[in-house]
Write an enzyme that holds these catalytic residues in place. Structure first.
Site, PDB file in Angstrom:
ATOM      1  N   GLY A   1       0.585 -18.518 -15.382  1.00 15.66           N
ATOM      2  CA  GLY A   1       0.199 -18.129 -14.018  1.00 15.66           C
ATOM      3  C   GLY A   1      -1.255 -18.494 -13.738  1.00 15.66           C
TER       4      GLY A   1
ATOM      5  N   ARG B   1       4.845 -23.879 -16.063  1.00 14.41           N
ATOM      6  CA  ARG B   1       5.581 -23.247 -17.150  1.00 14.41           C
ATOM      7  C   ARG B   1       6.317 -24.406 -17.826  1.00 14.41           C
ATOM      8  NH1 ARG B   1       3.848 -17.755 -16.291  1.00 14.41           N
ATOM      9  NH2 ARG B   1       3.778 -17.516 -14.064  1.00 14.41           N
TER      10      ARG B   1
ATOM     11  N   ASP C   1      -1.009 -14.678 -22.616  1.00 18.65           N
ATOM     12  CA  ASP C   1      -0.546 -14.617 -24.011  1.00 18.65           C
ATOM     13  C   ASP C   1       0.584 -15.605 -24.311  1.00 18.65           C
ATOM     14  OD1 ASP C   1       1.215 -13.137 -22.531  1.00 18.65           O
ATOM     15  OD2 ASP C   1       1.180 -11.367 -23.817  1.00 18.65           O
TER      16      ASP C   1
ATOM     17  N   THR D   1      -5.836 -14.504 -16.477  1.00 21.45           N
ATOM     18  CA  THR D   1      -4.679 -13.874 -15.825  1.00 21.45           C
ATOM     19  C   THR D   1      -5.201 -12.733 -14.965  1.00 21.45           C
ATOM     20  OG1 THR D   1      -2.767 -12.409 -16.162  1.00 21.45           O
ATOM     21  CG2 THR D   1      -4.289 -12.573 -17.990  1.00 21.45           C
TER      22      THR D   1
ATOM     23  N   ASP E   1      -3.700 -10.068 -14.500  1.00 14.13           N
ATOM     24  CA  ASP E   1      -3.105  -8.795 -14.934  1.00 14.13           C
ATOM     25  C   ASP E   1      -4.016  -7.941 -15.808  1.00 14.13           C
ATOM     26  OD1 ASP E   1      -0.862  -9.718 -13.618  1.00 14.13           O
ATOM     27  OD2 ASP E   1       0.009 -10.586 -15.424  1.00 14.13           O
TER      28      ASP E   1
ATOM     29  N   ASP F   1      -4.234  -7.758 -18.946  1.00 10.94           N
ATOM     30  CA  ASP F   1      -3.477  -7.093 -20.026  1.00 10.94           C
ATOM     31  C   ASP F   1      -3.691  -7.732 -21.393  1.00 10.94           C
ATOM     32  OD1 ASP F   1      -2.246  -9.430 -19.306  1.00 10.94           O
ATOM     33  OD2 ASP F   1      -0.210  -8.643 -19.359  1.00 10.94           O
TER      34      ASP F   1
ATOM     35  N   ARG G   1      -4.203   0.748   5.561  1.00 12.43           N
ATOM     36  CA  ARG G   1      -4.580   2.159   5.795  1.00 12.43           C
ATOM     37  C   ARG G   1      -4.814   2.421   7.286  1.00 12.43           C
ATOM     38  NH1 ARG G   1      -4.354   6.923   3.251  1.00 12.43           N
ATOM     39  NH2 ARG G   1      -5.418   6.275   1.365  1.00 12.43           N
TER      40      ARG G   1
ATOM     41  N   GLY H   1       0.804  -7.313 -11.481  1.00 12.33           N
ATOM     42  CA  GLY H   1       0.338  -6.781 -12.766  1.00 12.33           C
ATOM     43  C   GLY H   1       1.329  -6.927 -13.893  1.00 12.33           C
ATOM     44  N   ARG H   2       2.498  -7.486 -13.572  1.00  9.18           N
ATOM     45  CA  ARG H   2       3.589  -7.586 -14.560  1.00  9.18           C
ATOM     46  C   ARG H   2       3.833  -6.240 -15.232  1.00  9.18           C
ATOM     47  NH1 ARG H   2       3.330 -13.108 -17.943  1.00  9.18           N
ATOM     48  NH2 ARG H   2       1.272 -12.343 -18.473  1.00  9.18           N
TER      49      ARG H   2
ATOM     50  N   LYS I   1      -1.058  20.013   3.798  1.00  9.53           N
ATOM     51  CA  LYS I   1      -2.520  20.038   3.906  1.00  9.53           C
ATOM     52  C   LYS I   1      -3.009  19.130   5.046  1.00  9.53           C
ATOM     53  CE  LYS I   1      -5.021  19.991   0.232  1.00  9.53           C
ATOM     54  NZ  LYS I   1      -5.580  19.436  -1.001  1.00  9.53           N
TER      55      LYS I   1
HETATM   56  P1  ADP Z   1       1.049 -16.885 -19.543  1.00  9.37           P
HETATM   57  O1  ADP Z   1       0.294 -17.840 -20.403  1.00  9.37           O
HETATM   58  O2  ADP Z   1       0.387 -16.638 -18.228  1.00  9.37           O
HETATM   59  O3  ADP Z   1       1.421 -15.628 -20.310  1.00  9.37           O
HETATM   60  P2  ADP Z   1       3.820 -17.838 -19.814  1.00  9.37           P
HETATM   61  O4  ADP Z   1       4.270 -16.683 -20.607  1.00  9.37           O
HETATM   62  O5  ADP Z   1       4.708 -18.374 -18.748  1.00  9.37           O
HETATM   63  O6  ADP Z   1       2.413 -17.589 -19.100  1.00  9.37           O
HETATM   64  O7  ADP Z   1       3.523 -19.019 -20.854  1.00  9.37           O
HETATM   65  C1  ADP Z   1       2.994 -20.253 -20.409  1.00  9.37           C
HETATM   66  C2  ADP Z   1       3.546 -21.367 -21.232  1.00  9.37           C
HETATM   67  O8  ADP Z   1       3.164 -21.204 -22.600  1.00  9.37           O
HETATM   68  C3  ADP Z   1       5.053 -21.461 -21.286  1.00  9.37           C
HETATM   69  O9  ADP Z   1       5.594 -22.091 -20.151  1.00  9.37           O
HETATM   70  C4  ADP Z   1       5.250 -22.307 -22.532  1.00  9.37           C
HETATM   71  O10 ADP Z   1       4.969 -23.675 -22.254  1.00  9.37           O
HETATM   72  C5  ADP Z   1       4.151 -21.779 -23.440  1.00  9.37           C
HETATM   73  N1  ADP Z   1       4.726 -20.753 -24.328  1.00  9.37           N
HETATM   74  C6  ADP Z   1       5.037 -19.472 -24.028  1.00  9.37           C
HETATM   75  N2  ADP Z   1       5.577 -18.833 -25.089  1.00  9.37           N
HETATM   76  C7  ADP Z   1       5.601 -19.739 -26.095  1.00  9.37           C
HETATM   77  C8  ADP Z   1       6.047 -19.701 -27.469  1.00  9.37           C
HETATM   78  N3  ADP Z   1       6.593 -18.608 -28.003  1.00  9.37           N
HETATM   79  N4  ADP Z   1       5.910 -20.835 -28.204  1.00  9.37           N
HETATM   80  C9  ADP Z   1       5.374 -21.948 -27.668  1.00  9.37           C
HETATM   81  N5  ADP Z   1       4.953 -22.053 -26.402  1.00  9.37           N
HETATM   82  C10 ADP Z   1       5.050 -20.966 -25.625  1.00  9.37           C
END
Ligand code: ADP
Length: 326
Positions: A14, A75, A106, A129, A131, A133, A158, A174-175, A215
């Site tokens: 993202g 992605r 992550d 990100t 989020d 997180d 508001r 925020g997922r 209130k």
């Molecule tokens: P973010 O990085 O924001 O958490 P994603 O979870 O969509 O976003 O992950 C982004 C990209 O990272 C995925 O489209 C994929 O290319 C790669 N990726 C995610 N998980 C894995 C994994 N377990 N092993 C290898 N590449 C991964």
């Protein structure tokens, strides 16, 4: 280990405001240290398709104020397969790229970690990100801008809520994390907050809204964080309406406006510091780590730890939000 001469930089997953400031910092700090820097377009997809862009100092002129990412993101689900990563690694070898800076969340770090594990490629992550997180940093790049975008929208909502005695259910992003929900709630004086980290109960929410009515509260804002366990803002509003049919309710989903826009000062500074930290980390021989900032200091967290954990919400803030909403 041979010295690093050419680094690749990519944005993945993202997008988040401030990613461009991070790209700029990686490029300029790299060039400052006499490295060649290659921009890889569309995240891991660009690694597979050899979509490489040599970067100069001027390539990143005037991007610090831009939202999104000039390298674009994607992605790339096939990157989870080791055979596919082999192709990516060979493309990097062919282009002479001997280290990689990955700006993302992550999921993106999992991909970078795999490249390090399988091929010994020096890799470093920069948390981008909205989020907030990610474990190993007080804040992620994009979070500050996102919450400021959200509060300016909620302040406007508001006005309408007050003018027409309406309860608004506002869904924020925020997922699975409630950072955006909780911060925006405190910052806008929302009447109630539903976040994934805290058990929510529709009857308790209705009782609380009724208590507010007694209130003399005539309107209200209920912040519903995306990953909240009792459903989306639309679902929560419908459930409340069933119990309190006399209430006039509306739903607003803020959606992707939270991901866009010019990054805030804090995000630009954070992204610049972490971009700097990433290049220095690679030059110092660090790899398989994420660069973060904790208490104003640059810190390195192994990817395995950053991936396995999540930034924890300050539970005290939940109490503060509740007290202040009365
Ligand atoms: P973010 O990085 O924001 O958490 P994603 O979870 O969509 O976003 O992950 C982004 C990209 O990272 C995925 O489209 C994929 O290319 C790669 N990726 C995610 N998980 C894995 C994994 N377990 N092993 C290898 N590449 C991964």
């Amino acid at each position: 280990m041979s010295p690093i001469r050419k680094i690749g930089v990519l944005t993945s997953g993202g997008d988040a405001p401030g990613m461009n400031a991070a790209i700029r910092a990686v490029v300029r700090v790299g060039i400052y240290h006499n490295l060649e820097v290659i921009g890889i377009k569309r995240g891991y997809t660009g690694l597979l398709e050899k979509d490489f862009l040599p970067m100069q100092n001027h390539s990143v002129s005037k991007i610090i104020s831009l939202g999104g990412t000039i390298l674009k993101s994607s992605r790339c689900p096939q990157f989870c397969e080791s055979e596919v990563r082999k192709v990516a690694y060979h493309n990097m070898l062919e282009a002479g790229i001997d280290a990689l800076a990955v700006i993302g969340g992550d999921g993106s770090f999992r991909g970078a970690h795999a490249l390090h594990q399988e091929f010994g490629l020096p890799v470093v992550g920069i948390p981008g990100t909205i989020d907030n997180d990610i474990y190993g940093t007080d804040f992620t790049i994009g979070y500050d801008t996102a919450i400021n975008t959200a509060i300016s929208a909620i302040d406007k909502i508001r006005d309408t809520a007050d003018s027409h005695n309406i309860i608004f259910f506002v869904e924020v992003m925020g997922r699975d994390a409630g950072f955006i929900g909780l911060s925006t709630s405190i910052a806008t004086g929302a009447e109630a907050t539903l976040i994934p980290e805290v058990e929510s109960d529709i009857q308790a929410l209705c009782d609380y809204l009724e208590y507010g009515r007694r209130k003399n509260k005539t309107s209200g804002i209920v912040i519903v964080a995306e990953g909240c366990r009792v459903g989306s803002a639309t679902e929560v509003a419908a459930k409340v309406k069933e119990i309190l049919p006399a209430y006039e309710t509306r739903v607003t989903t803020l959606g992707h406006i939270q991901r866009g826009g010019s990054p805030s000062c804090s995000d630009r500074v954070l992204a610049s510091v972490l971009g700097y930290g990433a290049v220095v980390a690679l030059l110092d021989g660090l790899s398989d780590v994420m660069v973060g900032e904790i208490n104003g200091e640059i810190v390195h967290t192994p990817f395995v730890k950053a991936i396995a954990n999540h930034n924890a919400l300050n539970r005290n803030w939940v109490k503060i939000a509740k007290i202040l909403s009365m």
